[in-house]
Motif scaffolding. Structure first.
Motif, PDB file in Angstrom:
ATOM      1  N   VAL A  37      33.590  46.041  35.584  1.00  0.00           N
ATOM      2  CA  VAL A  37      34.932  46.627  35.577  1.00  0.00           C
ATOM      3  C   VAL A  37      35.555  46.538  36.969  1.00  0.00           C
ATOM      4  O   VAL A  37      36.743  46.205  37.111  1.00  0.00           O
ATOM      5  N   VAL A  38      34.755  46.837  38.000  1.00  0.00           N
ATOM      6  CA  VAL A  38      35.273  46.758  39.375  1.00  0.00           C
ATOM      7  C   VAL A  38      35.670  45.318  39.724  1.00  0.00           C
ATOM      8  O   VAL A  38      36.703  45.082  40.349  1.00  0.00           O
ATOM      9  N   LEU A  39      34.852  44.349  39.307  1.00  0.00           N
ATOM     10  CA  LEU A  39      35.166  42.952  39.591  1.00  0.00           C
ATOM     11  C   LEU A  39      36.486  42.549  38.932  1.00  0.00           C
ATOM     12  O   LEU A  39      37.343  41.923  39.574  1.00  0.00           O
ATOM     13  N   THR A  40      36.682  42.918  37.669  1.00  0.00           N
ATOM     14  CA  THR A  40      37.943  42.569  36.999  1.00  0.00           C
ATOM     15  C   THR A  40      39.123  43.301  37.645  1.00  0.00           C
ATOM     16  O   THR A  40      40.229  42.747  37.740  1.00  0.00           O
ATOM     17  N   PHE A  41      38.887  44.520  38.119  1.00  0.00           N
ATOM     18  CA  PHE A  41      39.954  45.286  38.770  1.00  0.00           C
ATOM     19  C   PHE A  41      40.346  44.647  40.100  1.00  0.00           C
ATOM     20  O   PHE A  41      41.543  44.522  40.416  1.00  0.00           O
ATOM     21  N   VAL A  42      39.350  44.227  40.881  1.00  0.00           N
ATOM     22  CA  VAL A  42      39.633  43.591  42.180  1.00  0.00           C
ATOM     23  C   VAL A  42      40.402  42.284  41.978  1.00  0.00           C
ATOM     24  O   VAL A  42      41.377  41.999  42.690  1.00  0.00           O
ATOM     25  N   LEU A  43      39.983  41.488  41.007  1.00  0.00           N
ATOM     26  CA  LEU A  43      40.693  40.239  40.723  1.00  0.00           C
ATOM     27  C   LEU A  43      42.131  40.519  40.287  1.00  0.00           C
ATOM     28  O   LEU A  43      43.057  39.769  40.631  1.00  0.00           O
ATOM     29  N   THR A  44      42.319  41.614  39.554  1.00  0.00           N
ATOM     30  CA  THR A  44      43.664  41.990  39.125  1.00  0.00           C
ATOM     31  C   THR A  44      44.522  42.410  40.309  1.00  0.00           C
ATOM     32  O   THR A  44      45.713  42.077  40.381  1.00  0.00           O
ATOM     33  N   LEU A  45      43.943  43.143  41.258  1.00  0.00           N
ATOM     34  CA  LEU A  45      44.677  43.527  42.468  1.00  0.00           C
ATOM     35  C   LEU A  45      45.130  42.293  43.247  1.00  0.00           C
ATOM     36  O   LEU A  45      46.268  42.228  43.727  1.00  0.00           O
ATOM     37  N   ILE A  46      44.244  41.310  43.364  1.00  0.00           N
ATOM     38  CA  ILE A  46      44.596  40.066  44.060  1.00  0.00           C
ATOM     39  C   ILE A  46      45.714  39.347  43.300  1.00  0.00           C
ATOM     40  O   ILE A  46      46.679  38.850  43.896  1.00  0.00           O
ATOM     41  N   ALA A  47      45.583  39.306  41.965  1.00  0.00           N
ATOM     42  CA  ALA A  47      46.602  38.660  41.136  1.00  0.00           C
ATOM     43  C   ALA A  47      47.954  39.349  41.291  1.00  0.00           C
ATOM     44  O   ALA A  47      49.005  38.694  41.315  1.00  0.00           O
ATOM     45  N   ASP A  48      47.931  40.671  41.405  1.00  0.00           N
ATOM     46  CA  ASP A  48      49.170  41.433  41.571  1.00  0.00           C
ATOM     47  C   ASP A  48      49.868  41.053  42.872  1.00  0.00           C
ATOM     48  O   ASP A  48      51.098  40.899  42.916  1.00  0.00           O
ATOM     49  N   GLN A  49      49.088  40.896  43.942  1.00  0.00           N
ATOM     50  CA  GLN A  49      49.666  40.482  45.225  1.00  0.00           C
ATOM     51  C   GLN A  49      50.210  39.057  45.144  1.00  0.00           C
ATOM     52  O   GLN A  49      51.289  38.756  45.678  1.00  0.00           O
ATOM     53  N   MET A  50      49.485  38.184  44.470  1.00  0.00           N
ATOM     54  CA  MET A  50      49.938  36.798  44.334  1.00  0.00           C
ATOM     55  C   MET A  50      51.206  36.707  43.483  1.00  0.00           C
ATOM     56  O   MET A  50      52.087  35.878  43.740  1.00  0.00           O
ATOM     57  N   ALA A  51      51.301  37.576  42.460  1.00  0.00           N
ATOM     58  CA  ALA A  51      52.460  37.553  41.567  1.00  0.00           C
ATOM     59  C   ALA A  51      53.744  37.966  42.270  1.00  0.00           C
ATOM     60  O   ALA A  51      54.844  37.721  41.765  1.00  0.00           O
ATOM     61  N   ALA A  52      53.612  38.600  43.452  1.00  0.00           N
ATOM     62  CA  ALA A  52      54.796  38.984  44.222  1.00  0.00           C
ATOM     63  C   ALA A  52      55.375  37.805  45.002  1.00  0.00           C
ATOM     64  O   ALA A  52      56.491  37.885  45.517  1.00  0.00           O
ATOM     65  N   LEU A  53      54.623  36.708  45.098  1.00  0.00           N
ATOM     66  CA  LEU A  53      55.093  35.519  45.808  1.00  0.00           C
ATOM     67  C   LEU A  53      56.097  34.763  44.944  1.00  0.00           C
ATOM     68  O   LEU A  53      56.016  34.801  43.711  1.00  0.00           O
ATOM     69  N   PRO A  54      57.044  34.047  45.567  1.00  0.00           N
ATOM     70  CA  PRO A  54      58.157  33.424  44.816  1.00  0.00           C
ATOM     71  C   PRO A  54      57.741  32.567  43.632  1.00  0.00           C
ATOM     72  O   PRO A  54      58.161  32.825  42.515  1.00  0.00           O
TER      73      PRO A  54
END
Length: 350
Positions: free
Chosen positions: A31-48
């Motif tokens: 669960v922590v691994l999927t959560f961390v990957l999601t946090l990274i994805a969230d930051q990447m999704a803010a890029l243009p």
């Protein structure tokens, strides 16, 4: 006198046995691994550029990348499976809070008819193309429902009902992500050329693009009013996830060839969590909870679905991708072109 044996009291079994400790460790790790990957994805999704793909698509791609670089996550498999199955269903249920049924109805009967035609046409034509190209029926159904309804969320919802291979689910998600991103870019380029007002263009975008993120990206040139039309049209398709999932569940249960009779309600091919999705839309429609709470839970649903996507990416086997070949991609492209092709004719209903 014979010695009397004194019976020793049995020692109570400890609550945290080794087996339970391993289970809890695996659950937390995954669960922590999927959560961390999601946090990274969230930051990447803010890029243009990445914002067009959205957090869910990026999450599955990050999961696939992690799996290919780090290998199978055996010590986290329990938590990865938990994210892929249970967090997915909770996320889909909470996603129903996006739907205000009154607003969708207020968009007009013509928009609702357009959404129904889009979903029915796309499902029929793409499942037929899947048969023509001799593609596994589960895979063609997943690509079809991702194109017709609401992209990745629809794919994972239906895949859990059809019990499709994880590789098929991931391939369908990846295919929809690429096609939807290309479609959004093409629509943005064509917007100045098309002789359409904001409402008409918004309906076209909402009726023919795959993900909500794609619709929002393509509707940016419209301003707030035009974007509302695009989003409402798209959410009308999202609302059809309930009947589509039920219909496909029954269709595939009839053709599966299973000889085991259904024994109870839990064995029926009905995705019970989809009724939670419908119940949440009723909550939003009648404003049963404060708007701030609703918006918070919608954000939670996005994260839960993204964690499920990351778990999906972590679980796939790249070898199975090679066996599938390029035919599913061709079906995805042809289906999207067919949907875009009928778009102008659908606008005549407005």
């Amino acid at each position: 006198m014979e010695d009397v044996k004194v019976r020793q009291p049995e020692q109570p079994t400890p609550f945290l046995t080794e087996k339970r400790k391993r289970y809890i460790h695996g659950l937390i790790r995954g669960v922590v691994l999927t959560f961390v990957l999601t946090l990274i994805a969230d930051q990447m999704a803010a890029l243009p550029f990445f914002s067009i793909a959205g957090i869910m698509i990026i999450s599955v791609l990050l999961g696939m990348t992690w799996s290919s670089l780090m290998g199978a996550q055996a010590n986290a498999s329990i938590g990865i499976g938990f994210s892929s199955k249970y967090l997915l269903r909770l996320g889909i249920i909470l996603m129903g809070l996006r739907l205000n049924l009154t607003e969708i109805a207020a968009a007009g009967v013509s928009v609702i008819i357009i959404d129904v035609i889009v979903v029915a046409f796309t499902l029929v034509i793409m499942i037929y193309l899947g048969k023509a190209f001799n593609i596994d029926q589960h895979l063609s159904a997943l690509i079809a429902v991702g194109t017709a309804v609401c992209g990745a969320a629809a794919i994972v919802a239906v895949s859990s009902v059809l019990k499709s291979k994880k590789e098929y689910t991931a391939l369908a998600v990846a295919c929809i992500a690429i096609l939807g991103t290309i479609g959004a870019i093409v629509y943005i380029i064509l917007f100045p050329v098309l002789d359409l007002d904001s409402k008409t263009y918004g309906v076209l975008v909402g009726a023919t693009l795959h993900e909500l993120a794609h619709v929002i990206a393509a509707a940016v040139p419209l301003g707030a009013a035009g974007m509302d039309n695009a989003i409402l049209t798209k959410l009308g398709r999202v609302a059809l996830l309930v009947p589509v999932t039920l219909i496909l569940g029954f269709m595939f249960s009839k053709t599966s060839g299973s000889q085991n009779p259904k024994k109870g309600l839990k064995d029926l091919p009905i995705p019970w969590f989809i009724f939670g999705f419908l119940a949440m839309s009723v909550v939003t429609t009648f404003h049963l909870i404060p708007n701030g709470v609703t918006q918070f839970l919608i954000e939670v649903s996005v994260y839960l679905l993204a964690m499920a996507m990351a778990g999906l990416g972590l679980s796939i086997n790249f070898k199975d991708f090679k066996q599938v070949g390029v035919r599913p991609v061709i079906v995805g492209v042809l289906g999207f072109l067919a949907l875009a092709g009928i778009g102008p004719f659908l606008l005549l209903l407005l």
